[in-house]
Design a protein around this motif. Structure first.
Motif, PDB file in Angstrom:
ATOM      1  N   ILE A  32       0.841  -1.197   0.000  1.00 12.35           N
ATOM      2  CA  ILE A  32       0.000   0.000   0.000  1.00 12.35           C
ATOM      3  C   ILE A  32       0.868   1.235   0.000  1.00 12.35           C
ATOM      4  O   ILE A  32       0.622   2.183  -0.766  1.00 12.35           O
ATOM      5  CB  ILE A  32      -0.957  -0.013   1.209  1.00 12.35           C
ATOM      6  N   ALA A  33       1.898   1.240   0.777  1.00 11.85           N
ATOM      7  CA  ALA A  33       2.774   2.389   0.845  1.00 11.85           C
ATOM      8  C   ALA A  33       3.464   2.633  -0.490  1.00 11.85           C
ATOM      9  O   ALA A  33       3.540   3.778  -0.971  1.00 11.85           O
ATOM     10  CB  ALA A  33       3.820   2.146   1.941  1.00 11.85           C
ATOM     11  N   SER A  34       3.938   1.595  -1.109  1.00  8.13           N
ATOM     12  CA  SER A  34       4.596   1.756  -2.399  1.00  8.13           C
ATOM     13  C   SER A  34       3.625   2.181  -3.462  1.00  8.13           C
ATOM     14  O   SER A  34       3.954   2.971  -4.346  1.00  8.13           O
ATOM     15  CB  SER A  34       5.289   0.425  -2.787  1.00  8.13           C
ATOM     16  N   LEU A  35       2.406   1.711  -3.287  1.00  8.53           N
ATOM     17  CA  LEU A  35       1.368   2.084  -4.254  1.00  8.53           C
ATOM     18  C   LEU A  35       0.990   3.560  -4.106  1.00  8.53           C
ATOM     19  O   LEU A  35       0.684   4.239  -5.103  1.00  8.53           O
ATOM     20  CB  LEU A  35       0.141   1.230  -4.087  1.00  8.53           C
ATOM     21  N   LYS A  36       0.993   4.001  -2.904  1.00  8.80           N
ATOM     22  CA  LYS A  36       0.669   5.404  -2.671  1.00  8.80           C
ATOM     23  C   LYS A  36       1.655   6.294  -3.348  1.00  8.80           C
ATOM     24  O   LYS A  36       1.315   7.373  -3.821  1.00  8.80           O
ATOM     25  CB  LYS A  36       0.657   5.673  -1.167  1.00  8.80           C
ATOM     26  N   SER A  37       2.866   5.794  -3.385  1.00  6.21           N
ATOM     27  CA  SER A  37       3.864   6.567  -4.071  1.00  6.21           C
ATOM     28  C   SER A  37       3.691   6.502  -5.559  1.00  6.21           C
ATOM     29  O   SER A  37       4.123   7.362  -6.281  1.00  6.21           O
ATOM     30  CB  SER A  37       5.267   6.038  -3.658  1.00  6.21           C
ATOM     31  N   GLN A  38       3.034   5.524  -5.976  1.00  5.43           N
ATOM     32  CA  GLN A  38       2.751   5.402  -7.398  1.00  5.43           C
ATOM     33  C   GLN A  38       1.236   5.445  -7.569  1.00  5.43           C
ATOM     34  O   GLN A  38       0.560   4.407  -7.626  1.00  5.43           O
ATOM     35  CB  GLN A  38       3.285   4.059  -7.937  1.00  5.43           C
ATOM     36  N   PRO A  39       0.690   6.754  -7.786  1.00  9.44           N
ATOM     37  CA  PRO A  39      -0.773   6.901  -7.704  1.00  9.44           C
ATOM     38  C   PRO A  39      -1.537   6.094  -8.723  1.00  9.44           C
ATOM     39  O   PRO A  39      -2.517   5.476  -8.380  1.00  9.44           O
ATOM     40  CB  PRO A  39      -1.010   8.392  -7.955  1.00  9.44           C
TER      41      PRO A  39
END
Ligand SMILES: Nc1ncnc2c1ncn2[C@@H]1O[C@H](COP(=O)(O)OP(=O)(O)OP(=O)(O)O)[C@@H](O)[C@H]1O
Length: 744
Positions: free
Chosen positions: A146-153
């Protein structure tokens, strides 16, 4: 948010698991078990200690019993009671111990079960932890993602969508996990329930244990109490013992004092007793000497006593010998006296017997009584014959009313003398029908001489049986027409001969004459019965025969003196030393020759006359002591030679009829009797008297012109009747008592 919630939930679950673990408390149960085991061990130790104490108490008690053994004392009883209680307590403790072992076993089983449950719980907890770990890892991964995804919108959105999609999957997994969790919770609930039950069981075990412990405590208290009581009792016993010892000691002291005093008295007594002791010692010594000398003295005394006894025995023997000698001498003397008496009375005695008038005598003057007696002299009778009274003197006269018993009393001395070895002849003489058979035989109810004589012989022999051994034999014979026949033999018709004994003794015997040994009246009856059979087969007219023949019953008595071995010594008939009793029923003496009888009747009459005359001649010769006695003139005298000669005794019973019609015959018979008797008066007078004694005179009597009275049935048998005489002679024997059974 979902992740947070999940985390929270996971956390909650983790807390719940730790709480559950703490709640499960597996270690508590273990602790509890360990506690129980320790407690149990402690109780065991205590029990052992109690047993040791008990043993000690028992030992002490035994010691006490050994020290003070007293029977039935209350302490002992109390002790026994306590021991009983103790053994009861021991039994109860034993039971409790068994219960404890059971509880131990139960606790052990429960502990095992708890361990199993614990293991299962550990497994499920491990599974949960793994699941949790796995979920935590995924959660972390998801968060990182989720955190990495947040960085990649752009990508995030896509990833969010994926996560959302995956989140659905997670939700499903969560649901599964929750349902699994639910199942585990249920399992935990069940385990809790089991735990609760086990706790309850544990509590009840604890309760039981507490109860048991209380009981043990109680028993211990009881033991303590018993121990205390026993100690107290022992104490009391000890005190009692000490007290008793003290008392005994004081008593012993008192007694000792008394004994000392007694001893002093005894000492003084001893001093006074010493002289007495000296005397006693002296006496004792003298007694000892006496005892030592006693056997010698005894021997001496015995010797003299023996000598005295032997002397006494010898004296008794000599007295016995003397007595025996005297007895024999007396026996001889008695015999001599008897002989003398008989000699004085006469060896030949003549009795007369007058029969009563009977129906057969008829009626009227012929049947009138012609015989009377002298009231003052029983030896005299008067006969009224042809208007004249003729008197006769005999040795004794029996009137018609004289009983058989009276007659026998006069005869019995003769009978018994035959036991002493004398020969005896008893003749019944008289005309036919004068009562010869009645006198000799009698009737069944009133027996005559024959039967009474035999009975007397038997009773005399029985009376002397202790000293004498007697043998009695019987022979029966008849003489008819001078022929001698055996009435008891197998051949009654056979004529027997009289012969000289071949031993040179000069005695006579009859070869072939039957002799029956008789030992009782019954035997005599048998002999008579035998003779009776012979008579029946041989006789046709017994009455006639009996009138015309002489019948003899010869009884021989042989005696042996048991003490002396002496035999009765009269010379006997048949070469034996014995006494002989000849009972002779003579033939009728009536004068048949005058009646002009012919043939056999005449011959018969001649024989009778001859034999009766010969009898008269023999008696005459004997009485007048002539050198020659004509025994051989008839069979009768020849046969009776031994019994008529020497010191033999003869009785002539002259039977007469009192009837008027028989006076001639009565006269003849009485004259014959008187002549026989008068022989004793002396040779001259005898000679004078006997000058007229011939056979012819005997037959004719003193009235040559007289004839036999008519109508006498038994005086003149016809020639035809005479032919049966031989057989009918036997009737005489039979009916004269020699052949008839003796009435018992
Ligand atoms: N003393 C007596 N008392 C009563 N009756 C008698 C007596 N003597 C003889 N008689 C009777 O007289 C009868 C004849 O007697 P007995 O037959 O004895 O004579 P006997 O001389 O023997 O004759 P026989 O020569 O024929 O034998 C008989 O009936 C008998 O019972």
């Amino acid at each position: 948010m979902g992740v947070e919630t999940l985390k929270e939930k996971l956390l909650e679950q983790a807390q719940e698991i730790s709480r559950l673990r703490s709640e499960l408390g597996g270690t508590d149960a273990e602790k509890h078990r360990d506690l129980l085991a320790a407690e149990n061990e402690r109780l065991r130790q205590e029990m052992k200690a109690c047993e040791g104490e008990l043993r000690e108490l028992q030992r002490q008690q035994q010691q006490q019993q050994q020290q003070a053994p007293c029977q039935d004392c209350p302490h002992l009883q109390e002790n026994a009671r306590l021991q009983e209680q103790l053994s009861q307590l021991q039994r109860e403790a034993e039971e409790t111990r068994a219960k404890l072992v059971e509880l131990d076993l139960e606790v052990q089983q429960k502990t095992n079960r708890l361990a199993e449950v614990e293991l299962r719980l550990k497994d499920s907890l491990a599974e949960r932890a793994e699941e949790e770990e796995r979920l935590s890892r995924r959660l972390r991964d998801s968060q990182e993602t989720i955190a990495s995804l947040k960085s990649q919108p752009q990508q995030i959105k896509y990833i969010i969508k994926t996560v959302e999609v995956e989140s659905a999957k997670a939700k499903q997994a969560l649901c599964e996990t929750q349902s699994r969790n639910q199942y585990l919770l249920e399992q935990v609930g069940m385990q809790k329930q089991v735990l609760k039950e086990m706790e309850q069981q544990l509590q009840s075990s604890q309760k039981t244990e507490a109860q048991l412990r209380a009981q043990i405590m109680m028993y211990e208290a009881e033991l303590e109490r018993a121990h205390g009581q026993m100690l107290e009792e022992m104490q009391a016993m000890e005190e009692e013992k000490n007290h008793a010892i003290e008392e005994a000691f004081s008593r012993a002291q008192v007694e000792m004092k008394a004994v000392h005093e007694n001893l002093a008295g005894v000492r003084t007594n001893l001093l006074t007793l010493q002289p007495a002791l000296r005397t006693l010692t002296h006496d004792y010594n003298s007694l000892k000497r006496q005892v030592r000398d006693f056997p010698l003295l005894l021997q001496e005394t015995l010797r003299s006593a023996r000598a005295e006894i032997s002397q006494a025995i010898e004296e008794v023997h000599s007295t016995n010998r003397e007595l025996l000698r005297k007895y024999r001498r007396e026996l001889q003397l008695r015999k001599k006296c008897h002989n003398e008496l008989v000699r004085l009375k006469g060896n030949i005695r003549v009795f007369g017997r007058v029969r009563p008038i009977t129906k057969e005598d008829g009626e009227g003057p012929e049947a009138a009584n012609a015989v009377t007696f002298d009231a003052d002299d029983d030896a005299v009778l008067h006969l009224l014959h042809k208007g004249k009274q003729v008197s006769f003197e005999l040795d004794k006269v029996f009137p018609p009313q004289a009983s058989q018993e009276e007659v026998f009393q006069e005869v019995q001395a003769l009978v018994t003398s035959c036991i002493d070895g004398y020969n005896v002849c008893i003749f019944a003489y008289g005309q036919t029908g004068a009562g010869k058979t009645y006198t000799m035989e009698g009737t069944a109810a009133n027996p005559g001489i024959n039967q009474r004589a035999l009975q007397l012989l038997f009773s005399e022999v029985r009376g002397k049986a202790a000293d004498w051994d007697y043998t009695i034999t019987v022979s029966a014979a008849e003489i008819y027409n001078e022929a001698l026949r055996d009435l008891l033999g197998k051949e009654p018709q056979e004529k027997l001969e009289i012969k000289l004994c071949p031993d040179g003794s000069g005695q006579l015997y009859v070869p072939g004459l039957t002799e029956f040994r008789v030992q009782s009246v019954e035997d005599i009856n048998k002999v008579f019965e035998f003779g009776h059979i012979k008579r029946v087969t041989e006789c046709t007219n017994l009455n006639e025969h009996s009138s015309r023949s002489h019948a003899l019953l010869i009884v021989t008595v042989r005696g042996l003196d048991r003490s002396t071995g002496l035999r009765t010594t009269a010379a006997g008939f048949g070469c034996v030393s014995s006494g002989k009793l000849n009972l002779v029923d003579l033939a009728g003496s009536e004068r048949v020759g005058r009646s002009g009888a012919e043939g056999s009747r005449l011959r018969e009459a001649q024989h009778i006359n001859k034999s009766l005359s010969a009898l008269g001649d023999v008696i005459y010769a004997l009485r007048s002591r002539q050198g020659h006695v004509p025994f051989r003139n008839s069979k009768l005298t020849y046969l009776l030679q031994d019994s008529l000669s020497g010191d033999s005794k003869t009785l002539m019973m002259v039977q007469v009829s009192p009837a008027e019609k028989n006076t001639s015959e009565t006269l003849c018979s009485l004259k014959f009797a008187e002549r026989v008797r008068s022989v004793e008066l002396g040779p001259v007078s005898r000679k004078a008297e006997l000058g007229s004694w011939t056979s012819q005179e005997h037959l004719e009597g003193d009235s040559p012109g007289s004839t036999a009275p008519p109508g006498r049935s038994h005086t003149s048998p016809s020639p035809g009747q005479l032919s049966s005489r031989s057989a009918s002679i036997r009737r005489k024997l039979h009916t004269s008592g020699k052949l008839r059974p003796i009435p018992l």
